[in-house]
Design a protein around this motif. Structure first.
Motif, mmCIF file in Angstrom:
data_model
loop_
_atom_site.group_PDB
_atom_site.id
_atom_site.type_symbol
_atom_site.label_atom_id
_atom_site.label_comp_id
_atom_site.label_asym_id
_atom_site.label_seq_id
_atom_site.Cartn_x
_atom_site.Cartn_y
_atom_site.Cartn_z
ATOM 1 N N SER A 4 -3.404 -11.273 -12.035
ATOM 2 C CA SER A 4 -3.060 -12.535 -10.758
ATOM 3 C C SER A 4 -1.626 -12.093 -9.266
ATOM 4 N N MET A 5 -0.842 -12.001 -9.802
ATOM 5 C CA MET A 5 -0.409 -11.953 -8.615
ATOM 6 C C MET A 5 -0.326 -10.224 -8.340
ATOM 7 N N HIS A 6 -0.842 -9.094 -8.834
ATOM 8 C CA HIS A 6 -0.844 -8.056 -8.594
ATOM 9 C C HIS A 6 -1.688 -8.024 -7.763
ATOM 10 N N GLY A 7 -2.894 -9.218 -7.603
ATOM 11 C CA GLY A 7 -4.094 -9.113 -6.626
ATOM 12 C C GLY A 7 -4.195 -9.612 -5.798
ATOM 13 N N MET A 8 -2.709 -10.375 -6.064
ATOM 14 C CA MET A 8 -2.133 -11.124 -4.254
ATOM 15 C C MET A 8 -1.504 -10.826 -3.376
ATOM 16 N N ARG A 9 -1.506 -9.687 -4.151
ATOM 17 C CA ARG A 9 0.311 -8.552 -3.564
ATOM 18 C C ARG A 9 0.126 -7.962 -1.610
ATOM 19 N N ARG A 10 -0.909 -8.614 -1.473
ATOM 20 C CA ARG A 10 -0.894 -8.109 0.109
ATOM 21 C C ARG A 10 -0.751 -9.969 0.650
#
Length: 228
Positions: A4-10
């Motif tokens: 989840s955190m990687h998917g929201m990295r932008r």
């Protein structure tokens, strides 16, 4: 949480994921040092090693796969520094608790009284295995490009985790009476975790992640990143 955190990295940046993985190191260390009473299918293992540490290795792979190798190197060195800091702070706190009559020293001694060699071996293996993840996957990518991503991910992480189990338990628990049981349990636990994590990460990488990254063209290019 990692995906989840990687998917929201932008939106939130990579720093949040790095801090989260760094925080896992403390719980991983406590569990590896103190908890070995989880029986599963007749095997005994520590969740700190089989779950938390394996998750850390998967984050290294995820970073190397989705981002450039410079960020991967930064993550690996950040984890090394985090482990060293945890070791030093824990040791200083233990010394303080032993000299302070007002502290709950019994609790702290039980919590923090771990072998320093465990950290030295674990930290060294973390660096080596971080490189192995990147290099092994790169070799599979270059030499066997037709193999599906799922099997390349599974094979890479299985080999690295097997290497970790054998090396860590041989170095640290070789003289312990139940050494073979501990190592076998760790191998089984890690391999089961690798299979489960591979499904999650494969689904994320193929269905959810929007990837546009440049991949290294040779293993030599990969090695140059780790040697600066």
């Amino acid at each position: 949480m990692i995906l989840s955190m990687h998917g929201m990295r932008r939106q939130i940046g990579y720093g949040v994921l790095y801090v989260f993985v760094g925080a896992l190191q403390f719980f991983q260390t406590l569990l590896v040092s103190n908890v070995y009473d989880n029986d599963f299918l007749g095997f005994k293992f520590s969740p700190g090693s089989t779950i938390f540490y394996t998750a850390t290795l998967f984050v290294i792979f995820l970073t190397s796969y989705t981002e450039n190798l410079i960020k991967t190197r930064g993550l690996i060195y950040g984890l090394l520094i985090s482990n060293i800091a945890i070791t030093l702070f824990s040791h200083f706190l233990l010394i303080h608790s032993e000299t302070d009559d007002q502290s709950n020293s019994v609790f702290l001694e039980e919590l923090l009284n771990f072998e320093l060699t465990l950290f030295l071996i674990g930290t060294s293996l973390l660096y080596i295995e971080g490189m192995l993840i990147v290099i092994l996957y790169q070799i599979l990518e270059l030499k066997l490009p037709k193999i599906p991503l799922f099997f390349k991910l599974l094979l890479t992480m299985s080999i690295v985790c097997l290497f970790d189990s054998v090396c860590f338990y041989t170095f640290f628990y070789f003289n312990v009476e139940n050494y073979e049981d501990l190592m076998l349990g760790n191998i089984v636990g890690k391999q089961l975790t690798v299979v489960i994590f591979t499904f999650f990460f494969y689904f994320y990488l193929t269905q959810l992640a929007n990837l546009k990254t440049r991949k290294p063209k040779s293993v030599r290019e990969t090695l140059k990143v780790f040697t600066f």
